[in-house]
Design a protein around this motif. Sequence first.
Motif, PDB file in Angstrom:
ATOM      1  N   HIS A  88       0.737  -1.093  -0.027  1.00 29.70           N
ATOM      2  CA  HIS A  88      -0.113  -0.034   0.022  1.00 29.70           C
ATOM      3  C   HIS A  88       0.894   1.110  -0.079  1.00 29.70           C
ATOM      4  O   HIS A  88       1.827   1.365   0.653  1.00 29.70           O
ATOM      5  N   ARG A  89       0.421   2.225  -0.744  1.00 29.70           N
ATOM      6  CA  ARG A  89       1.312   3.561  -0.863  1.00 29.70           C
ATOM      7  C   ARG A  89       0.278   4.538  -0.227  1.00 29.70           C
ATOM      8  O   ARG A  89      -0.934   4.915  -0.894  1.00 29.70           O
ATOM      9  N   THR A  90       0.538   5.265   0.576  1.00 32.89           N
ATOM     10  CA  THR A  90      -0.325   6.585   1.067  1.00 32.89           C
ATOM     11  C   THR A  90       0.195   7.843   0.201  1.00 32.89           C
ATOM     12  O   THR A  90       1.016   7.742  -0.688  1.00 32.89           O
ATOM     13  N   ASP A  91      -0.963   8.959   0.560  1.00 34.19           N
ATOM     14  CA  ASP A  91      -0.409   9.934  -0.080  1.00 34.19           C
ATOM     15  C   ASP A  91       0.780  10.563   0.458  1.00 34.19           C
ATOM     16  O   ASP A  91       1.259  10.560   1.739  1.00 34.19           O
ATOM     17  N   PRO A  92       1.721  11.272  -0.542  1.00 32.63           N
ATOM     18  CA  PRO A  92       2.890  11.583  -0.233  1.00 32.63           C
ATOM     19  C   PRO A  92       3.149  12.596   0.978  1.00 32.63           C
ATOM     20  O   PRO A  92       3.974  12.956   1.561  1.00 32.63           O
ATOM     21  N   THR A  93       1.841  13.307   1.168  1.00 34.24           N
ATOM     22  CA  THR A  93       1.884  14.154   2.405  1.00 34.24           C
ATOM     23  C   THR A  93       1.406  13.660   3.596  1.00 34.24           C
ATOM     24  O   THR A  93       1.036  14.122   4.644  1.00 34.24           O
ATOM     25  N   ASP A  94       1.168  12.187   3.611  1.00 35.85           N
ATOM     26  CA  ASP A  94       0.449  11.446   4.859  1.00 35.85           C
ATOM     27  C   ASP A  94       1.366  10.159   5.090  1.00 35.85           C
ATOM     28  O   ASP A  94       0.908   9.151   4.758  1.00 35.85           O
ATOM     29  N   VAL A  95       2.447  10.561   5.656  1.00 32.80           N
ATOM     30  CA  VAL A  95       3.309   9.336   5.630  1.00 32.80           C
ATOM     31  C   VAL A  95       3.761   9.312   7.026  1.00 32.80           C
ATOM     32  O   VAL A  95       4.794   8.353   7.676  1.00 32.80           O
ATOM     33  N   ALA A  96       3.291   9.980   8.063  1.00 37.18           N
ATOM     34  CA  ALA A  96       3.720   9.841   9.555  1.00 37.18           C
ATOM     35  C   ALA A  96       2.578  10.389  10.509  1.00 37.18           C
ATOM     36  O   ALA A  96       1.787  11.340   9.867  1.00 37.18           O
ATOM     37  N   ARG A  97       2.603  10.145  11.761  1.00 43.74           N
ATOM     38  CA  ARG A  97       1.844  10.865  12.486  1.00 43.74           C
ATOM     39  C   ARG A  97       2.185  12.278  12.431  1.00 43.74           C
ATOM     40  O   ARG A  97       3.068  12.966  12.409  1.00 43.74           O
ATOM     41  N   THR A  98       0.891  13.193  12.910  1.00 39.44           N
ATOM     42  CA  THR A  98       0.997  14.657  12.701  1.00 39.44           C
ATOM     43  C   THR A  98       0.783  15.322  13.937  1.00 39.44           C
ATOM     44  O   THR A  98      -0.412  15.429  14.287  1.00 39.44           O
ATOM     45  N   LEU A 105       5.721  11.613  25.601  1.00 40.38           N
ATOM     46  CA  LEU A 105       5.604  13.043  25.255  1.00 40.38           C
ATOM     47  C   LEU A 105       4.429  12.845  24.235  1.00 40.38           C
ATOM     48  O   LEU A 105       3.608  13.648  24.500  1.00 40.38           O
ATOM     49  N   PRO A 106       4.369  12.425  22.932  1.00 33.87           N
ATOM     50  CA  PRO A 106       3.353  12.607  22.011  1.00 33.87           C
ATOM     51  C   PRO A 106       2.357  11.608  22.569  1.00 33.87           C
ATOM     52  O   PRO A 106       1.140  11.967  21.728  1.00 33.87           O
ATOM     53  N   PHE A 107       2.285  10.933  23.681  1.00 37.89           N
ATOM     54  CA  PHE A 107       1.176  10.002  23.656  1.00 37.89           C
ATOM     55  C   PHE A 107       0.330  10.114  25.162  1.00 37.89           C
ATOM     56  O   PHE A 107      -0.519   9.305  25.332  1.00 37.89           O
ATOM     57  N   SER A 153      -6.419  11.723   7.079  1.00 34.44           N
ATOM     58  CA  SER A 153      -5.087  10.919   7.126  1.00 34.44           C
ATOM     59  C   SER A 153      -5.540   9.675   6.915  1.00 34.44           C
ATOM     60  O   SER A 153      -6.447   8.989   7.650  1.00 34.44           O
ATOM     61  N   GLY A 154      -4.794   8.848   6.226  1.00 35.12           N
ATOM     62  CA  GLY A 154      -4.990   7.343   6.250  1.00 35.12           C
ATOM     63  C   GLY A 154      -3.903   6.748   6.559  1.00 35.12           C
ATOM     64  O   GLY A 154      -3.571   5.364   6.434  1.00 35.12           O
ATOM     65  N   TYR A 155      -3.106   7.199   7.450  1.00 37.19           N
ATOM     66  CA  TYR A 155      -1.831   6.531   7.818  1.00 37.19           C
ATOM     67  C   TYR A 155      -1.644   6.356   9.306  1.00 37.19           C
ATOM     68  O   TYR A 155      -2.011   7.108  10.304  1.00 37.19           O
ATOM     69  N   GLY A 156      -1.006   5.041   9.606  1.00 37.29           N
ATOM     70  CA  GLY A 156      -0.827   4.746  10.839  1.00 37.29           C
ATOM     71  C   GLY A 156      -1.436   5.347  12.087  1.00 37.29           C
ATOM     72  O   GLY A 156      -2.666   5.168  12.153  1.00 37.29           O
ATOM     73  N   GLY A 157      -0.753   5.853  13.016  1.00 38.80           N
ATOM     74  CA  GLY A 157      -1.261   6.257  14.016  1.00 38.80           C
ATOM     75  C   GLY A 157      -2.419   7.450  13.993  1.00 38.80           C
ATOM     76  O   GLY A 157      -2.948   7.689  15.101  1.00 38.80           O
ATOM     77  N   ASN A 158      -2.392   7.923  12.831  1.00 31.64           N
ATOM     78  CA  ASN A 158      -3.701   8.986  12.703  1.00 31.64           C
ATOM     79  C   ASN A 158      -4.652   8.238  12.278  1.00 31.64           C
ATOM     80  O   ASN A 158      -5.892   8.898  12.471  1.00 31.64           O
ATOM     81  N   ALA A 159      -4.772   6.971  12.110  1.00 30.64           N
ATOM     82  CA  ALA A 159      -6.019   6.240  11.389  1.00 30.64           C
ATOM     83  C   ALA A 159      -6.270   4.947  11.971  1.00 30.64           C
ATOM     84  O   ALA A 159      -7.503   4.721  12.191  1.00 30.64           O
ATOM     85  N   LEU A 160      -5.284   4.349  12.350  1.00 34.38           N
ATOM     86  CA  LEU A 160      -5.470   3.076  13.232  1.00 34.38           C
ATOM     87  C   LEU A 160      -5.932   3.257  14.841  1.00 34.38           C
ATOM     88  O   LEU A 160      -4.778   3.516  15.518  1.00 34.38           O
TER      89      LEU A 160
END
Length: 590
Positions: free
Chosen positions: A64-74, A452-454, A199-206
Amino acid sequence: MVTALEEWVTQQAELTQPDKIYWCDGSDEEAKRLIEIGIKEETINGEPVFRKLNDTRWPNAFYHRTDPTDVARTEHLTFICHSKKEVAGPNNNWMHPDEAKAKLTELSRGCMKGRTMYVIPYMMGHPDSPYAKANVQLTDSAYVAINMRIMTRMGTEALKRIGTSSTFFRGLHSIGDLSPDHRLIMHFPEEGLVWSIGSGYGGNALLGKKCFSLRMASWEGKQEGWLAEHMLIMGIQSPTGETTYIAAALPSACGKTNLAMLESALPGYKIWTIGDDIAWLNVGPDGRLWAINPEAGFFGVAPGTSLKTNPNMLKTLHGTKFFPTIYTNTAIDLDKNEPWWEGLDGERPDNLLDWQGKVFDPATGTKAAHPNSRFTASIYNCPILSHEYDNPKGVPISAILFGGRRAKLVPLVMESFDWNHGVFLGARMGSETTAAATGAQGVIRRDPMAMLPFCGYNMGDYFGHWFDVGSKLTNPPKVFSVNWFRVDENAKFMWPGFGDNIRVIKWMIDRIAGKVGAKETPTGLVPNINEMHLEGLNIDHSTMEKLLDVSMHEWEGEVADIKAYLDQFGEHMPQAMWDEYQKLADAVGK
Ligand code: SAT
Ligand code: MN
């Protein structure tokens, strides 16, 4: 009778207007169907959601390939929306729940038009565990649905646990239009709701992962008397057969997943993995701390994963038991149609597609796989999965480790004097940035307990909660700090790391069993070198002395930095933390 869950789903569908609503049952057949849908029906940026990879060597592998702007938690788009700003604390972005809801409602109106809404009932933790939680996530992405199936216990069991109740945790997710300007990840602790769009990525979406199992659960744990932590859990079986369980918090890029799956360099010692990312810690009826891993899979960083750094992860990825394994934003070896990333064993293949789907040209100096590209793999594929993983009671924790990446100052291993001192060791955790990465060498980024982020609420109150939990433990775990990254005068790592880290862990286990002594320093207890198992290791006595050295005159700057960090939490910082701080400050004469 319409259940609270059905009513909630109907309301969300009225807002988001999906074409179809599909209730997931978590079965194998369903997983296959979702993959089919991802290959044949759903698209992202005009491409199919999944590409089937050659599964001769990588069984059940899909790409799976995500949108290039959507590759990590924000993190800057992630908010804690409690009605009181103080509850969120200086460690979180905050928005009033009314304002947040208004924004999200606007963004979500009709956002699932033309798409399917997947209703995902899932358990965090074993369905029979008193510590488990039943949740529901709605999403309009087959990719998210299939990842949730790997990462959680999804399906009918969770639905049964929820029944007609209205107290389940809710997650509403839509990929929206994938525009970063329309992206928000918002937590509503007062109503057990996470709402994420764009976002369809990782920690933003799961949403079961960082959003629920850390941010929401840490707040829940504060009310209920337990801890939700960013920690691995592992068992270490000694040559005589008994197993000691430890939990460890390390900031990113410090080898947490590798430690969780360590291949022991000491004969007779065997590691059993329970989790690599999240631990829920409860005070058991016996006054010990008991841990479960609420997750059921690994969402691991691919680059750097190899037979050298983590042979057991490679075996997990080559395992066949559980369907499927997903590769997100890695490169693809076009000749073999296999996943590839920097750091994987062997030569770089000639013919690669990079993470954006372009033909890869090494001359450009870019990476073929995105540095945060990931695999999602079931924990049941792990060859060293602990037999206790599915035990609803969890495992009793004998030691907590706090790690960091520190070139100087912090010894290879140190035991705290007691629980409260251990909380201080966790609170002052930090990692140094390297010159290569930032241009500013030796800048310390504090990341207490790697949370810190969690941490879903004010970190001052969080520290207070750690002290409270300690006061309920009649048989608390020992607390250690570790630092694999100390360097010599030539900036060379002094400790070999990887499989040899078992030597440090063995010392801890011997301390727990009361078999070895320790040397007292003002910052904690360090090993007597002759009581560490160093046989077979090419390391001289003076290097060991440097690795374990504590020179208080070097600690002045550190103490000032710790104070500045702790100060920001104002009156939320418990006195117990300042008491621990003062002991250290006194030792350096501040
Ligand atoms: O994207 S996740 O939060 O799941 C992984 C991570 O960033 O640690
Ligand atoms: Mn993590």
